[in-house]
Write an enzyme that holds these catalytic residues in place. Structure first.
Site, PDB file in Angstrom:
ATOM      1  N   TRP A   1       0.872  -1.190   0.000  1.00 56.11           N
ATOM      2  CA  TRP A   1       0.000   0.000   0.000  1.00 56.11           C
ATOM      3  C   TRP A   1       0.906   1.237   0.000  1.00 56.11           C
ATOM      4  O   TRP A   1       1.828   1.336   0.814  1.00 56.11           O
ATOM      5  CB  TRP A   1      -0.880  -0.042   1.256  1.00 56.11           C
ATOM      6  CG  TRP A   1      -1.774   1.141   1.435  1.00 56.11           C
ATOM      7  CD1 TRP A   1      -2.617   1.691   0.505  1.00 56.11           C
ATOM      8  CD2 TRP A   1      -1.929   1.925   2.635  1.00 56.11           C
ATOM      9  NE1 TRP A   1      -3.286   2.751   1.060  1.00 56.11           N
ATOM     10  CE2 TRP A   1      -2.880   2.916   2.362  1.00 56.11           C
ATOM     11  CE3 TRP A   1      -1.356   1.881   3.913  1.00 56.11           C
ATOM     12  CZ2 TRP A   1      -3.274   3.864   3.318  1.00 56.11           C
ATOM     13  CZ3 TRP A   1      -1.750   2.811   4.853  1.00 56.11           C
ATOM     14  CH2 TRP A   1      -2.696   3.787   4.556  1.00 56.11           C
TER      15      TRP A   1
ATOM     16  N   ASP B   1      -0.712  -5.281   9.363  1.00 53.74           N
ATOM     17  CA  ASP B   1      -1.675  -4.257   8.985  1.00 53.74           C
ATOM     18  C   ASP B   1      -2.949  -5.003   8.600  1.00 53.74           C
ATOM     19  O   ASP B   1      -2.979  -5.728   7.596  1.00 53.74           O
ATOM     20  CB  ASP B   1      -1.119  -3.451   7.802  1.00 53.74           C
ATOM     21  CG  ASP B   1      -2.085  -2.352   7.352  1.00 53.74           C
ATOM     22  OD1 ASP B   1      -3.193  -2.261   7.919  1.00 53.74           O
ATOM     23  OD2 ASP B   1      -1.724  -1.594   6.425  1.00 53.74           O
TER      24      ASP B   1
ATOM     25  N   LYS C   1     -13.163  -0.182   5.954  1.00 51.38           N
ATOM     26  CA  LYS C   1     -13.757  -0.996   4.882  1.00 51.38           C
ATOM     27  C   LYS C   1     -14.830  -1.941   5.415  1.00 51.38           C
ATOM     28  O   LYS C   1     -15.926  -1.995   4.895  1.00 51.38           O
ATOM     29  CB  LYS C   1     -12.690  -1.849   4.186  1.00 51.38           C
ATOM     30  CG  LYS C   1     -11.337  -1.222   4.081  1.00 51.38           C
ATOM     31  CD  LYS C   1     -11.233  -0.232   2.956  1.00 51.38           C
ATOM     32  CE  LYS C   1      -9.888   0.453   3.040  1.00 51.38           C
ATOM     33  NZ  LYS C   1      -9.465   1.076   1.816  1.00 51.38           N
TER      34      LYS C   1
HETATM   35  N1  KET Z   1      -3.699  -0.390   5.345  1.00 55.85           N
HETATM   36  C1  KET Z   1      -3.974  -0.783   4.095  1.00 55.85           C
HETATM   37  C2  KET Z   1      -3.305  -2.005   3.574  1.00 55.85           C
HETATM   38  C3  KET Z   1      -4.863  -0.045   3.324  1.00 55.85           C
HETATM   39  O1  KET Z   1      -5.120  -0.469   2.108  1.00 55.85           O
HETATM   40  C4  KET Z   1      -5.464   1.117   3.848  1.00 55.85           C
HETATM   41  C5  KET Z   1      -6.341   1.932   3.016  1.00 55.85           C
HETATM   42  C6  KET Z   1      -5.161   1.460   5.174  1.00 55.85           C
HETATM   43  C7  KET Z   1      -4.272   0.691   5.894  1.00 55.85           C
HETATM   44  C8  KET Z   1      -5.710   2.658   5.868  1.00 55.85           C
HETATM   45  O2  KET Z   1      -7.048   2.822   5.863  1.00 55.85           O
HETATM   46  P1  KET Z   1      -7.747   3.825   6.899  1.00 55.85           P
HETATM   47  O3  KET Z   1      -8.841   4.436   6.131  1.00 55.85           O
HETATM   48  O4  KET Z   1      -6.742   4.802   7.389  1.00 55.85           O
HETATM   49  O5  KET Z   1      -8.244   2.951   7.989  1.00 55.85           O
HETATM   50  N2  KET Z   1      -6.377   1.841   1.766  1.00 55.85           N
HETATM   51  C9  KET Z   1      -7.258   2.517   0.822  1.00 55.85           C
HETATM   52  C10 KET Z   1      -7.502   3.950   1.071  1.00 55.85           C
HETATM   53  C11 KET Z   1      -6.272   4.801   1.217  1.00 55.85           C
HETATM   54  O6  KET Z   1      -5.344   4.702   0.410  1.00 55.85           O
HETATM   55  O7  KET Z   1      -6.268   5.606   2.170  1.00 55.85           O
HETATM   56  C12 KET Z   1      -6.751   2.236  -0.587  1.00 55.85           C
HETATM   57  O8  KET Z   1      -5.693   1.614  -0.761  1.00 55.85           O
HETATM   58  O9  KET Z   1      -7.433   2.620  -1.545  1.00 55.85           O
END
Ligand code: KET
Length: 469
Positions: A197, A278, A314
């Site tokens: 990511w 993660d 999510k």
């Molecule tokens: N870890 C991973 C692997 C991940 O894909 C995301 C979010 C997060 C943590 C953090 O999510 P949060 O909303 O802070 O709980 N991924 C999606 C959104 C982004 O990039 O912020 C994405 O990859 O589209």
């Protein structure tokens, strides 16, 4: 600099309040306003201070010849969230946003889970207050989140060997854990999968934690480079942190098998590394919360110490509520309570304490058997919809593409995303010609795709794959 900016603010405020100030006085480097004595904010640029008298009221504006922020260059758009900005600006009706990993309905609308609405209704009826939470967050949430991760009967929980602190969703939780690593393991390296990511690198860079990569994705097999992964984890300095995606690896959608997880745990144990999970997609990979936590539970069952960041963006659709947690599994209850105290110490000057709304939603949903059951059903529905579009996209590609290209990797990948293998130029073609918005590493979010749009997407992918090099 800070004090000169402060004097500018006081100057403006005082100037409008003081009707007796003359233009001459104002053009001097030093100005006395009422009882406030201050110095012009721009030494040597006193002529840039202009005072105007409008309708008997005095206002002061500052025309700057050169900004004090001149040295700040324009930042590039974020590779993921920037895609949504570009999508919003596109007026073509065929446009499709497959950039950010956010679940949409078949009609491509954002989705608020029914169970979340029910929990919010309950919260409204209870009329709970908005006082500050403790630094570590809502106790009921911290209990629920650790139990969801490890299972309520897990000895780690029974023996109080876990330090859980509510975080600002997955990102904020990772950032807090990174701060802990930086402070208490100075110089230790974090190993990230290649690819990972995009924000992982930013998080560790900003926290001042050095990182390097371990092999993960093999473009030849469009699968896991397991040998490379193991070799790189072995080669890392003893006591490194190994960042692992608990399930539904982002961006590849390729997870190790249960046997491979065992081997990964063996090497991490041998090398005295610490696994740093993660977990952003619990429930979204298989549709089952327990199954998706099995990697973390396997490590915990071996008595290994772990760091685990969790996100409810999510799986509960709470993207904007910023709710998640950081868990540190320790070998003793004493260590866990010391770690927790230090996590709180790190959090306090960063953001003081976390927001309450999302924490209450999670605590209500996870803590109530009926709501918990409803959540699981909705999650299965969401995961099921993504599996359906995955299948339909594959079927469409296979029906249209007569070149003999094997698209079956799409079916093997899991979770919200598909890693198409399209390169940057091909991804640009997807956006520029077909109005399909996606990240430049070739990732598409299937959660933003509908059955109705699969044929169109298949046409776009085939054109980009075959006609753009
Ligand atoms: N870890 C991973 C692997 C991940 O894909 C995301 C979010 C997060 C943590 C953090 O999510 P949060 O909303 O802070 O709980 N991924 C999606 C959104 C982004 O990039 O912020 C994405 O990859 O589209």
């Amino acid at each position: 600099m800070a004090s000169s900016m402060l004097s500018l603010a006081s100057a403006s405020a005082s100037a409008s309040a003081s009707a007796s100030l003359s233009l001459q006085e104002n053009l001097k480097g030093k100005v006395k306003l009422g009882s406030v004595h201050f110095t012009s904010c721009l030494p040597g640029k006193t002529n840039s201070i202009i005072k105007a008298n409008h309708f008997g009221r005095i206002s002061m504006s500052v025309a700057l010849n050169a900004s004090r922020f001149e040295g700040i260059a324009m930042a590039p758009p974020d590779p993921i969230l920037g895609v949504s900005e570009a999508f919003r600006a596109d007026t073509d009706e065929k446009k499709l946003n497959l950039g950010v990993g956010a679940y949409r309905t078949e009609e491509l609308h954002p989705y608020v889970l029914k169970v979340v609405k029910k929990a919010e209704q309950l919260m409204l009826e209870r009329g709970e207050n908005k006082e500050y939470l403790p630094i570590e967050g809502l106790a009921a949430f911290n209990k629920a989140t650790a139990e969801l991760l490890l299972g309520a009967d897990n000895p780690v929980i029974k023996e109080s060997r876990i330090a859980t602190v509510q975080g600002l969703s997955g990102t904020g939780s990772l950032r807090l854990a990174a701060a802990l690593v930086e402070r208490y393991f100075p110089g230790s390296k974090v190993l990230l999968s290649s690819p990972t990511w995009g924000n992982h690198k930013n998080i560790f860079n900003d926290a001042g934690v050095p990182w390097s990569e371990y092999r993960y994705y093999d473009p030849k097999t469009v699968g896991l480079d397991f040998e490379g992964m193991i070799a790189d984890i072995k080669a890392a300095p003893d006591g490194s942190f190994i960042l692992l995606h608990g399930c539904a690896h982002n961006p590849t959608g390729i997870d190790p098998t249960p046997e491979q997880w065992e081997k990964i745990a063996d090497v991490i144990h041998e090398k005295n590394h610490i696994a740093f999970f993660d977990v952003a997609y619990q429930g979204f990979a298989s549709g089952s919360l327990d199954e998706d936590a099995s990697s973390v539970r396997l490590f915990a069952a071996r008595g290994m110490e772990l760091i685990v960041a969790q996100s409810y963006s999510k799986n509960l659709g709470l993207y904007a509520e910023r709710i998640g947690a950081i868990n540190v599994v320790c070998s003793s209850a004493e260590a866990a309570s010391r770690v927790k105290s230090q996590l709180k110490r790190l959090a306090r000057p960063m953001y003081s304490n976390p927001p309450v709304h999302g924490a209450r939603v999670v605590a209500n949903v996870v803590g109530d058997p009926a709501l918990f059951g409803e959540w699981k059903a909705e999650m299965e529905m969401m995961a099921g919809r993504i599996k359906n579009v995955r299948q339909k996209l594959y079927d469409s590609l296979m029906a249209k593409d007569k070149s003999g290209k094997d698209w079956s990797f799409i079916l093997k990948q899991i979770g919200m995303f598909s890693f198409t293998g399209l390169n940057k130029a091909q991804s640009d073609n997807m956006t520029n010609k077909w109005h399909v918005y996606m990240t430049k590493d070739g990732r598409i979010s299937l959660a933003g795709l509908s059955l109705a749009k699969c044929e169109y997407l298949a046409d776009a992918i085939m054109d980009s794959y075959h006609n753009v090099s």
